[in-house]
Scaffold this motif. Structure first.
Motif, PDB file in Angstrom:
ATOM      1  N   PHE A  64      13.599  21.297  32.330  1.00  0.00           N
ATOM      2  CA  PHE A  64      13.909  22.052  33.543  1.00  0.00           C
ATOM      3  C   PHE A  64      14.490  21.181  34.648  1.00  0.00           C
ATOM      4  O   PHE A  64      14.990  21.688  35.637  1.00  0.00           O
ATOM      5  N   THR A  65      14.407  19.850  34.513  1.00  0.00           N
ATOM      6  CA  THR A  65      15.054  18.996  35.507  1.00  0.00           C
ATOM      7  C   THR A  65      16.573  19.094  35.401  1.00  0.00           C
ATOM      8  O   THR A  65      17.278  18.795  36.361  1.00  0.00           O
ATOM      9  N   LEU A  66      17.071  19.502  34.222  1.00  0.00           N
ATOM     10  CA  LEU A  66      18.516  19.598  34.016  1.00  0.00           C
ATOM     11  C   LEU A  66      18.985  21.048  33.938  1.00  0.00           C
ATOM     12  O   LEU A  66      20.175  21.292  33.762  1.00  0.00           O
ATOM     13  N   GLN A  67      18.067  21.998  34.049  1.00  0.00           N
ATOM     14  CA  GLN A  67      18.430  23.412  33.931  1.00  0.00           C
ATOM     15  C   GLN A  67      18.493  24.020  35.332  1.00  0.00           C
ATOM     16  O   GLN A  67      17.521  24.595  35.814  1.00  0.00           O
ATOM     17  N   THR A  68      19.625  23.845  35.986  1.00  0.00           N
ATOM     18  CA  THR A  68      19.819  24.409  37.326  1.00  0.00           C
ATOM     19  C   THR A  68      21.072  25.268  37.312  1.00  0.00           C
ATOM     20  O   THR A  68      21.733  25.414  36.288  1.00  0.00           O
ATOM     21  N   GLN A  69      21.379  25.820  38.479  1.00  0.00           N
ATOM     22  CA  GLN A  69      22.576  26.655  38.545  1.00  0.00           C
ATOM     23  C   GLN A  69      23.850  25.856  38.292  1.00  0.00           C
ATOM     24  O   GLN A  69      24.871  26.423  37.926  1.00  0.00           O
ATOM     25  N   ASP A 116      16.121   9.576  35.243  1.00  0.00           N
ATOM     26  CA  ASP A 116      17.095   9.246  36.284  1.00  0.00           C
ATOM     27  C   ASP A 116      18.116  10.362  36.355  1.00  0.00           C
ATOM     28  O   ASP A 116      19.071  10.393  35.596  1.00  0.00           O
ATOM     29  N   ILE A 117      17.889  11.288  37.278  1.00  0.00           N
ATOM     30  CA  ILE A 117      18.871  12.365  37.466  1.00  0.00           C
ATOM     31  C   ILE A 117      19.475  12.259  38.852  1.00  0.00           C
ATOM     32  O   ILE A 117      19.957  13.231  39.416  1.00  0.00           O
ATOM     33  N   SER A 118      19.449  11.058  39.416  1.00  0.00           N
ATOM     34  CA  SER A 118      19.957  10.849  40.766  1.00  0.00           C
ATOM     35  C   SER A 118      21.476  10.787  40.745  1.00  0.00           C
ATOM     36  O   SER A 118      22.079  10.261  39.815  1.00  0.00           O
ATOM     37  N   VAL A 129      22.780   8.917  23.023  1.00  0.00           N
ATOM     38  CA  VAL A 129      21.468   9.582  23.114  1.00  0.00           C
ATOM     39  C   VAL A 129      20.820   9.142  24.420  1.00  0.00           C
ATOM     40  O   VAL A 129      20.516   7.965  24.607  1.00  0.00           O
ATOM     41  N   HIS A 130      20.639  10.086  25.307  1.00  0.00           N
ATOM     42  CA  HIS A 130      20.006   9.788  26.603  1.00  0.00           C
ATOM     43  C   HIS A 130      18.540  10.199  26.504  1.00  0.00           C
ATOM     44  O   HIS A 130      18.183  11.344  26.741  1.00  0.00           O
ATOM     45  N   ASP A 182      20.705  -1.348  44.170  1.00  0.00           N
ATOM     46  CA  ASP A 182      19.515  -2.123  43.805  1.00  0.00           C
ATOM     47  C   ASP A 182      18.362  -1.243  43.354  1.00  0.00           C
ATOM     48  O   ASP A 182      17.398  -1.728  42.780  1.00  0.00           O
ATOM     49  N   SER A 183      18.444   0.066  43.608  1.00  0.00           N
ATOM     50  CA  SER A 183      17.327   0.939  43.212  1.00  0.00           C
ATOM     51  C   SER A 183      17.303   1.171  41.712  1.00  0.00           C
ATOM     52  O   SER A 183      16.289   1.564  41.163  1.00  0.00           O
ATOM     53  N   GLY A 184      18.430   0.950  41.048  1.00  0.00           N
ATOM     54  CA  GLY A 184      18.490   1.204  39.613  1.00  0.00           C
ATOM     55  C   GLY A 184      18.671   2.657  39.270  1.00  0.00           C
ATOM     56  O   GLY A 184      18.804   3.014  38.107  1.00  0.00           O
ATOM     57  N   LEU A 185      18.684   3.533  40.276  1.00  0.00           N
ATOM     58  CA  LEU A 185      18.870   4.961  40.015  1.00  0.00           C
ATOM     59  C   LEU A 185      20.348   5.311  40.151  1.00  0.00           C
ATOM     60  O   LEU A 185      21.118   4.591  40.774  1.00  0.00           O
TER      61      LEU A 185
END
Length: 1980
Positions: A843-848, A802-804, A795-796, A812-815
């Motif tokens: 919508f951060t994960l709903q892309t082409q 964090d979508i980097s 479960v995320h 070190d950025s943790g991303l």
């Protein structure tokens, strides 16, 4: 004129220009190119391209001929026959590699240079060639002639005139068009040792300006100009983003640049490089130099060849450019560049043929003007900036917007020459000016708004053409197509502006300046246009700087520079000169992390100290610290409760700390009497809507499992494990653990008791996404690999955090951790790992390029539909869209508003401190306000200090509510105030400052101040911890709160820090959400909504009137259906004078809520005047205390007083009256308690320029209160006196939200679709719009449609983790086991997915369970027999003993409890009968849920690895590879040959013998009696089945425990294909066509006859082989298709006989090993019952002799003469057992074994439907209609005649045999057959065969006689042995009327029986269906 070439006509220059002109004319469709000489001599200010190409031509042409077309593969000419084609050698076979030629002496022709060629097949080396230097650029990247001239340095061949030809010769083997710019890469020269080495890169572009400036940046010797890789500019434009890594193509990583850039910008830029072919569409150019003034190589239709506008490269346009910057606010997106990177004309536009004039930035610009101007690049190149460049910022946002709005969508380019043209440059400039003019003085330009204006203008001008192109486009799109629609209005565009249509004359460059002046004239000096008197942008910029320094632009916000000249392309740029706008834009150039670093830097270096000291000063009132010190000293001295000098207000304030209410929390907690009856903690409850979402999740998981893709095999899992990934916030981590512990999920998964779930056990299932997560997920992957029967759910949570991309994130950025872990190959490919993303912002994960299928999205449903509460919730969700609705409702005070006086103070200080970050200033001011408000509200400061003017009304009321709330509750429950300060350093400073003031005021025990740092655990004072423990009734002495939820009702200020909220849930005691200092710079939808989501709230449902469902949800939240409230709802709310708020209709909010109450009639945030006005009226507070008699109020209070409010209309920012309450503008409020403070709500009104307020008459005040005031004492609900807890009242209303003014204006504005404007913002900074030509979101879109919208119109940047998920030409690159759950913030998603985990676990357990028939045997007599025949532990039956045992005629199987009993002398039936219809059998039979053992049989849904080969997944054989074999034999009874078909898979052919391999089937191989193997079963297993191809239990692999066995499915012909599909590896026996409508009797008949025939064949085969014939195994098994498990009795168990699961292999091997088995005709086992071993002593006998069912071991040799009745549908097994026993065969039941039968409600031989012949539809036909008189007109039925007869006899026997009903002693005699005559009739079976075994009938009188298909053994003499009652009924059944008469005659029936003509009947069948006939008669 600045052009070094002016007047000089050099040959190369002329040739270059000529080439340009010819090329442009060839490529241009519409506009005539300028003459060559005008280009040479008139282009003074205009830089000229070196070869007429755009900057990225080498990439462009690779990408394709049009910006959006796919790449065209390049076909190289095939090499000549016999030539060399080896890489690195020319076609003559000579070596060209630099490594080989480095030491050779090479002959280079004069004028030629050695050049290194890059070969794609040899990346490690260069190829050497010689090229004419005239065709190469000089060191500045210019003056290269078009074309090519080169020589081969291998074979020496010369004179190659075309680079294509040359590339073929040197075997470059390219996949794209050869270009010299791409492949001629390096100069070659010899070093001191004479070795040829690689030199500088060939500068095909103008790098010098850029190199010079980048070199100036890279101070401290990092990278010098010479060291800078010269190919820097050959890459796709990217945007500067700090901390991003670069494409491995060679861009330098300059992330560690020094802070002090030459431009003074505090950003720390690095160059982000998208991978090739994936450059984020429309990413802003790195420096802008990638565009070219010359004509593009592949031009868009109608692009002017002389256009000098920066033309974006083709690769950038590939996906319709609209950078994140373009489509987001000016203040965000890709970072605008500092002037040091953009300042020169070389950097900002095309390469110059000569240096352009530079512009000197004046010194002391920032000091003089107190602002840092921002220059927006527009059209054309920007001049080079010199001098004090650090105080000017340059942005390419506007330029990118211009470019993207000129890139036409692909659809308009597919139809040849198109009439549709992009907006002209002039039109873009005019629209820009119109937009700037209409901006307010405090508004910051939003590029998204401007982009929409461009789009709408373009659509208006091409309306008809757009519609024409949309027609063929719509059906081609998958899903919903969002066509481009033309909105009715263009915001920001004046209605009178005539948009030029295609047919109209467009605006010309000569008209532009005066039209621009005209447009700007309406706003005075706010927008200044410099156009008519400037000859160049450089001149305009110089003038602007001069005016700035002279103070002439003091009131100007924007200066627009326009340069037009005849024959020259229009140039433009915009200089922002407004102080507020410059600051906002400058701060927007920081990324969020950079902004926080800058704030930390300013705090750590002490820059902010001056501001803090300035704020500490209260002017004439002294210094705040000194006032506090004096207050501290005073508080230590005893003082009277009321001082004569105190104002009534101060007295009221001070009274809050008097008497018992001044107890410390510890004292309060220890007082048992002070409890609050209203207090309840509800966050542990699971709400109905959460259950619904959990089930929705489960159904999606089941859908994945049920799909044909086999991506998830739920049947193979027996348990669930999970891991919840949360952001690195300690509070979020603990909060998830808390929910997990209280949810009961761990108990479901691990069978743990509630008490045993420790904190540590729960923490094992939750992991923070920091560096520790790596090890946890690695161990989970290993677990998943080793435990294949466990389903792991990852479960995320908070999935948008964090979508980097892992490749772009530093460790070190943790991303990038999520990408690294969840998108790894191990997780992706593991078949037992399912990923669930949970987020409020999907919508951060709903892309082409998303990884989540749209079918795997679960959206939170709407709780209401058409005013109906769908889920019966106790609470109602109040979220972002409801907050917005409250601002529009107009009938009450909005819950979301801004603070005008705070904004005024902050703005004044921002002007005073221009170098400080605005967040630092605003935070300092806000904390100062809180400190002053605390001093004012505490009552500890002497009356001489007038403190109210030094704080804002909003802050004062927040503090007053905080201090007074706890006094109104006996248990001292209070409110939470959330103070959101993103910077950790500022938050820590604010915490220290507030804590110090609180300590000095002596308020340490009144409320807590909490620092919410995501990296730290929660720290609460011990006093408050004890208080919470008392409220929550916690006994553990070591307990401390870990989450904000546990702070329920604690009076506190929570300072929540961190760059963004990380999923922390807030308690329901949250009353104020203060967001006044959040940044306004990052206008992304996610950023805005997650800040507003902090105020999301579950309001008590009771407070909601039933008629008003509250507001709908806008698109801001994920409602399942329509995402907005309907018009009807809004009207209804207004008619009822109610606000659509979830509590605003009821005036029961607490009296201390002040202006935050939704019921207030005024809108103070819009009414407040200037700071001066507020200060001047601060003395008007005492009149509040004007006394009124307590009799006017329903509940007398000790010191009641009236607060008057005046609606002052004189404020400059007063709202229109339409937004005010319709009641009179003066309104009174009462205070319910003497301890309450004056309402700040009224303060906001009385602190007005007019202090002469008049109190409202009492009567009017009461009437007003009953309508809409917020006084708690007057609310209907508060009439009960116990409702004194302000917390209890507070949970009925959502918290109030205070926003910055800039954000408030943006959020509350609507676009043309009626949606809030913020919904059209870019969803997230990691994605970009795919096109400017996108439509807007629609108000009526559902969540699914919204998802499809974002999937179509957004693309991820290269640093987004989904950017690597692109698959060329495919749209199905979704991960099959990935789900997305989206729902609005704080709505309860955690509880939903935890419940989902629980029900998923229970479902898997349920999948491992089946419904087993659990019925007790029937018809046992009460007297148990005392004889014990076999010993209890006998292993096998003894035939001799069995013969002495009486045969039990009684039927004990409970499925036959509704059939006729079989007569036996010693049995008496029970008194009560069970007359239950057979049709009801599935409804009434008792079942039990039993977990499947490891020996269970399975249906087709079971797949495990062990079964694969068994089910046909054998790599040796192709699936479905089987052959059809015919098998024919003759049967005397049928009188004809029977042809059967066997379907035999290749893998099973060894069980059969063939005449030859692949030839005729001869027989089925049978073992010998003497054969025995521990791993095989000798008896073939036949399973007749129909209608159960999916549900039949044919997978016997586990049941057989891996033993080899021969299993044959007996199926009907019409079902052959479907059974073969589902069971490809099973042998099928296909019944003849004539048996398609037959019953189970026919199947058993054919199985038995085939088996006997096969036995004979096998004996013959053995004889031929020389073996004994009698040794062939004669047994077969007849098994039902629902036998699921088998059990054996354990007699040695300590608790008595028990049953345990055994394999079918063990059962059969035991039975087959019986020594005397051949003496038995039929064996079987009993049916399982949970009470089978305990009911009396009847089961003590290990073997019994009676009826057998369901699972039979049949001796086909012994029983060869006793056939099954092939016509029977029901009771065939009873009939067969009776006939078998009468023939003298031994029948034995092994009672030590039992079979469990699964309840399968689908298919089977018992499900026959009675249909009429006419309709073929099931009809309700009664049993009396199953028969009719012969030759009568009757409704014929399409049902077999035998079935109709059996059904008729079953249901109407009491009419047919009236004397037999309930007459056990006088049964019906049935000769040679058994028929079910209904449960009330007893049947006595008698066999007519000689030597048969029959019961003694001497002296018996029969009540009837049944003769069915009598044969020759039945004679008249046989019948005369039996005696019948007078009036007994005879029934004779025959196949036709003639045989019926013959039977009557032959048996001489007419002698004793009387017949009538009307007693003849037939079944209701047509003649062609062969009806059966029967005759009835009465005994004489």
């Amino acid at each position: 004129m600045g052009n070094s070439y002016a007047g000089q006509l050099q040959a190369t220059r002329f040739e270059e220009v000529l080439h340009n002109s010819i090329e442009a004319s060839l490529r241009s469709n519409t506009i005539i190119p300028r003459p060559v000489f005008s280009q040479l001599y008139l282009e003074t200010e205009q830089p000229l391209a070196h070869d007429g190409r755009t900057e990225n031509d080498d990439e462009d042409d690779e990408e394709g001929s049009e910006s959006n077309s796919p790449p065209i593969p390049y076909q190289m000419k095939p090499p000549p026959e016999g030539c060399c084609t080896t890489d690195g050698f020319c076609q003559a076979g000579r070596d060209l590699r630099l490594s080989s030629l480095a030491s050779d002496s090479l002959d280079v022709a004069p004028g030629f240079m050695l050049v290194g060629i890059k070969s794609p097949s040899l990346p490690e080396t260069l190829l050497v060639c010689a090229v004419d230097r005239r065709f190469l650029p000089d060191e500045r990247g210019r003056n290269a002639l078009l074309g090519f001239s080169g020589n081969c340095m291998g074979c020496g061949e010369k004179g190659f005139r075309y680079f294509t030809e040359f590339s073929n010769h040197i075997n470059l083997k390219l996949s794209s068009q050869p270009k010299k710019q791409k492949h001629l890469r390096y100069h070659l020269y010899r070093n001191n040792q004479g070795v040829l080495i690689k030199g500088a890169t060939i500068s095909w572009r103008g790098h010098d300006g850029r190199m010079r400036h980048i070199g100036s940046i890279l101070t401290e010797g990092q990278v010098t100009t010479e060291e800078q890789p010269p190919n820097l500019a050959t890459h796709t434009p990217g945007s500067y983003t700090v901390g991003s890594h670069v494409d491995p193509a060679g861009l330098p990583q300059i992330a560690d640049l020094p802070q002090s850039l030459p431009n003074g910008n505090h950003a720390v830029p690095s160059i982000t490089q998208p991978p090739p072919n994936q450059s984020g569409p429309g990413r802003t150019s790195v420096t802008g130099i990638h565009a070219n003034a010359g004509p593009p190589k592949k031009r868009h239709k109608g692009w002017s060849p002389e256009s000098s506008a920066s033309i974006v490269s083709e690769s950038t346009l590939k996906t319709l450019p609209s950078s994140s910057a373009v489509s987001s606010a000016v203040t965000n997106g890709s970072r605008p560049e500092p002037a040091a990177l953009l300042g020169s004309s070389q950097c900002s536009s095309t390469p110059l043929s000569s240096p352009a004039p530079s512009v000197t930035v004046p010194n002391q610009l920032l000091h003089t003007c107190r602002l840092q101007p921002v220059i927006f690049k527009g059209h054309g190149p920007l001049p080079q900036l010199t001098g004090n460049v650090s105080e000017v910022l340059v942005s390419s946002l506007l330029q990118s917007c211009y470019l993207s709005s000129q890139a036409l969508p692909r659809v308009y380019q597919h139809y040849g020459p198109s009439p549709i043209q992009p907006l002209s440059t002039e039109m873009q400039i005019l629209l820009t000016i119109y937009y700037l003019v209409q901006l307010g003085p405090d508004q910051v330009p939003l590029i998204e708004d401007l982009e929409q204006i461009f789009m709408r203008s373009w659509r208006e001008s091409h309306l008809s053409e757009i519609r024409q192109y949309q027609q063929p486009q719509t059906p081609a799109t998958q899903g919903r197509h969002y066509a481009i629609e033309t909105p009715s209005t263009l915001p920001g565009l004046p209605q009178h502006l005539c948009l030029p249509h295609q047919s109209q004359q467009p605006v010309t460059s000569s008209q532009l300046p005066w039209l621009a002046q005209l447009a700007a004239s309406s706003c005075g000096e706010a927008v200044v246009v410099l156009g008519e008197h400037i000859r160049s942008l450089a001149q305009g910029l110089q003038q602007t700087f001069t005016r700035l320094m002279e103070g002439q632009l003091e009131n100007t916000n924007y200066v627009v520079l326009i340069v037009t000249a005849p024959g020259q392309e229009t140039q433009s740029c915009v200089v922002v000169t407004g102080k507020h706008q410059c600051r906002a834009l400058a701060e927007g150039m920081f990324s969020p992390s950079e902004g926080l670093k800058e704030i930390n830097h300013q705090l750590s270096t002490g820059v902010a100290q001056e501001l803090i000291h300035f704020c500490n000063s209260l002017g004439q009132d002294g210094d705040m610290d000194s006032i506090l010190d004096s207050a501290t000293a005073e508080s230590s001295e005893p003082s009277p409760v009321f001082s004569s000098q105190e104002s009534p207000e101060e007295r009221n304030l001070k009274s809050t700390h008097s008497s018992k209410d001044s107890q410390s929390p510890k004292e309060r907690a220890s007082s048992p009497k002070e409890t609050c009856s209203e207090y309840s903690v509800e966050w542990r409850e699971v709400r109905p809507i959460q259950l619904a979402v959990a089930r929705k999740l489960l159904s999606h998981v089941c859908a994945i499992a049920d799909s044909s893709t086999q991506n998830l095999d739920l049947g193979s899992f027996d348990r669930v494990s999970f891991l919840i990934l949360v952001p690195p916030s300690e509070v979020t981590f603990q909060q998830t653990v808390l929910h997990l512990r209280s949810s009961g999920v761990l108990q479901d998964l691990g069978n743990l008791d509630q008490e045993s779930v420790s904190q540590r056990e729960a923490e094992h299932y939750v992991v923070k996404m920091d560096q520790s997560a790596q090890a946890r997920i690695d161990s989970l992957i290993q677990e998943a690999h080793s435990n294949t029967y466990t389903l792991y759910i990852l479960v995320h949570d908070h999935a948008h955090w964090d979508i980097s991309s892992a490749s772009y994130s530093s460790s070190d950025s943790g991303l990038g951790l999520v990408d690294q872990l969840l998108n790894s190959r191990q997780v992706r490919d593991a078949p037992n790992i399912l990923i669930l993303h949970v987020t409020s912002f999907p919508f951060t994960l709903q892309t082409q390029y998303t990884r989540i299928s749209p079918y795997n999205e679960i959206h939170w449903p709407s709780a209401f539909s058409n005013d109906v509460d769908l889920y019966h919730e106790k609470t109602r969700y109040f979220g972002v869209s409801e907050l917005l609705e409250s601002t529009r409702s107009g009938s009450s005070l909005p819950l979301m508003r801004h603070d005008s006086s705070f904004e005024s103070m902050a703005s004044a200080l921002e002007e005073r401190f221009p170098k400080l970050h605005s967040v630092v200033i605003r935070t300092t001011v806000l904390i100062q306000h809180y400190c002053v408000a605390l001093m004012a509200a505490s009552g500890r400061i002497g009356g001489s200090h007038s403190l109210h003017k030094h704080t804002s009304v909003e802050t004062l009321e927040i503090v007053q509510a905080l201090l007074t709330a706890a006094q109104q509750c006996p248990a001292h429950h209070g409110h939470m105030v959330l103070l959101r300060i993103p910077s950790l350093a500022l938050a820590a400073w604010a915490h220290r400052r507030l804590s110090r003031v609180r300590r000095q005021l002596g308020l340490e025990e009144s409320f807590e101040i909490i620092l919410g740092n995501p990296n730290q655990a929660l720290i609460i004072g011990q006093i408050f911890t004890d208080q919470i423990k008392t409220w929550l009734q916690i006994q553990d002495s070591n307990w401390i709160p870990h989450t904000y939820l546990e702070l329920e009702s604690l009076p506190c200020i929570l300072i929540l820090s961190g760059a963004e909220p990380l999923g922390e849930s807030l308690p329901r005691s949250l009353k104020y959400c203060d967001l006044r200092v959040i940044s306004c710079s990052y206008l992304h939808r996610t950023t805005l909504e997650q800040e507003l989501g902090l105020a999301a709230y579950l309001v008590r449902q009771e407070s909601q009137p039933p008629h008003n469902p509250g507001p709908g949800s806008d698109l801001l939240e994920s409602d399942a259906e329509k995402l907005s409230s309907t018009d009807n709802e809004e009207e209804e709310g207004q008619e009822n004078d109610d606000s659509p708020l979830s509590s605003s209709q009821q005036p029961q909010s607490c009296p201390d809520s002040g202006a935050l109450d939704a019921q207030s009639s005024t809108v103070p945030n819009a009414q407040k005047g200037s700071v001066d006005a507020v200060q001047s009226s601060s003395q008007s507070q005492p009149p509040f205390q004007s006394q009124l008699s307590s009799q006017s109020f329903p509940h007398p209070q000790p010191v009641p007083h009236l607060q008057t409010q005046t609606q002052v209309q004189t404020h400059p920012q007063a709202q229109p009256t339409s937004q005010l309450h319709p009641q009179p503008q003066i309104q009174s409020q009462t205070q319910p308690s003497s301890q309450t403070l004056p309402q700040p709500q009224s303060l906001s009104q009385v602190q007005a320029p007019n202090p002469q307020t008049q109190p409202l008459p009492t009567s009017q005040s009461c009437r007003q209160h009953s309508k809409s005031t917020s006084s708690g004492s007057l609310s209907p609900r508060s009439s009960s006196p116990h409702l004194s807890c302000s917390w209890a009242r507070g949970v009925s209303r959502p918290p109030s939200v205070l926003l910055p003014r800039a954000l408030y204006d943006i959020i509350t504005a609507s676009d043309s679709s009626g949606l809030p404007r913020c919904t059209s913002f870019l969803p997230h900074m990691s994605v970009a719009w795919a096109s400017s030509f996108r439509p807007l979101l629609s108000k009526m879109m559902t969540c699914t449609e919204q998802s499809l919208y974002y999937r179509q119109w957004t693309v991820p940047h290269s640093y987004h983790m989904d950017s690597s998920n692109r698959t060329e030409g495919r749209s199905d690159n979704f991960h099959p086991r990935r789900l997305l759950l989206s729902g609005p913030p704080q709505v309860g998603k955690t509880g939903a997915y935890l419940h989902f985990l629980g029900i998923l676990s229970r479902m898997l357990i349920r999948l491992m369970e089946v419904d087993i028939y659990d019925e007790e045997d029937i018809n046992y007599s009460a007297q148990a027999e005392g004889v014990q025949y076999h010993s209890l532990n006998a292993t096998w039956p003894n035939p001799d003993i069995m013969r002495t045992m009486p045969f039990d005629y009684t039927i004990h199987d409970p499925k036959y409890d509704d059939i006729s009993a079989v007569y036996s002398p010693g049995y008496r039936p029970s008194a009560e009968g069970n007359a239950v219809r057979q049709e009801d059998v599935y409804l009434r039979r008792r079942t039990s849920r039993i977990k499947l053992s490891k020996y269970a049989a399975y249906n087709t849904y079971h797949h495990c690895e062990q079964c694969h080969q068994y089910l046909g997944f054998n790599p040796r054989y192709q699936m479905y590879e089987s052959t059809l074999h015919a098998f024919t034999f003759t049967h005397l009874l049928l009188g004809e040959e029977i042809q059967l078909y066997f379907i035999i898979p290749k893998s099973k052919e060894h069980y059969f013998s063939f005449s030859q391999p692949g030839g005729q089937l001869e027989s089925m191989r049978l073992p010998l009696i003497s054969d025995w193997s521990p791993d095989s079963i000798k008896s073939p297993i036949f399973t007749p089945t129909t209608g159960r191809h999916e549900h039949g239990l044919f997978n016997l692999y586990h049941a057989m425990d891996g033993a080899s066995h021969l299993h044959i499915l007996v199926i009907k012909e019409y079902e052959m294909a479907v059974y073969k599909k589902y069971w490809p590896n099973h042998i099928m026996l296909v019944l003849p066509t004539i048996f398609n409508g037959a019953g189970i009797g026919a199947a058993h008949f054919l199985i038995k006859e085939l088996s006997y025939h096969n036995l004979e064949l096998e004996r013959s085969r053995r004889l031929e082989g020389g073996g004994p014939a009698g040794d062939v195994w004669p047994f077969v098994i007849l098994a039902d298709d629902s036998c699921v498990m088998f059990n054996a009795v354990d007699l040695d168990a300590p608790t008595g006989p028990t049953e345990h699961a055994v394999s079918l292999k063990q059962v059969l091997q035991h039975m087959e090993a019986c020594p005397d088995l051949a003496q038995f005709g039929l064996c079987g086992i009993r049916k399982w019952s949970s009470r089978g071993l305990t009911a009396g002593n009847r089961q003590r006998e290990p073997f019994s002799r009676g009826h057998l069912h369901d699972f039979l071991l049949l001796n086909v040799d012994q029983s060869q003469n006793i056939q099954y009745d092939q016509n029977r549908f029901t009771c065939h097994d009873v009939d067969y057992t009776l006939r078998l026993h009468s023939a003298g065969m031994l029948v034995c039941r092994f009672n030590s074994f039992s079979v469990m039968k699964k309840q399968i409600a689908i298919g089977g031989y018992r499900t026959f439907i009675i249909k009429t012949k006419m309709t073929d539809v099931p009809t309700s036909v009664g049993p009396s209609q199953y028969v009719c008189a012969p030759d009568s007109k009757h409704l014929f039925l399409a049902t077999p005649a035998q079935l109709l007869l059996e059904k008729y006899l079953h249901h109407t026997s009491q009419k047919l045999f009236p004397l037999s009903t309930k007459n056990y002693t006088h049964p019906v005699l049935s000769v040679d057959c058994y028929f079910n005559l209904g449960p009330e009739v007893t049947v006595c079976f008698a066999s007519s065969r000689p030597h048969s075994v029959n019961i003694s009938t001497t002296g018996m009188l029969f009540s009837g006689l049944l003769l069915c298909f009598t044969d020759s053994f039945v004679t008249a003499g046989f019948l005369k042995k039996f005696t019948f009652l007078k009036g007994a009924t005879l029934c004779v059944i025959s196949a036709d009327r003639s045989s019926l008469r013959q039977t009557v005659s032959r048996l001489e029936l007419e002698e004793e029986w009387r017949f009538r003509l009307s007693d003849e009947f037939q079944t209701a069948n047509a003649k062609e269906d062969r009806p059966l006939f029967f005759l009835t008669g009465k005994h004489i």
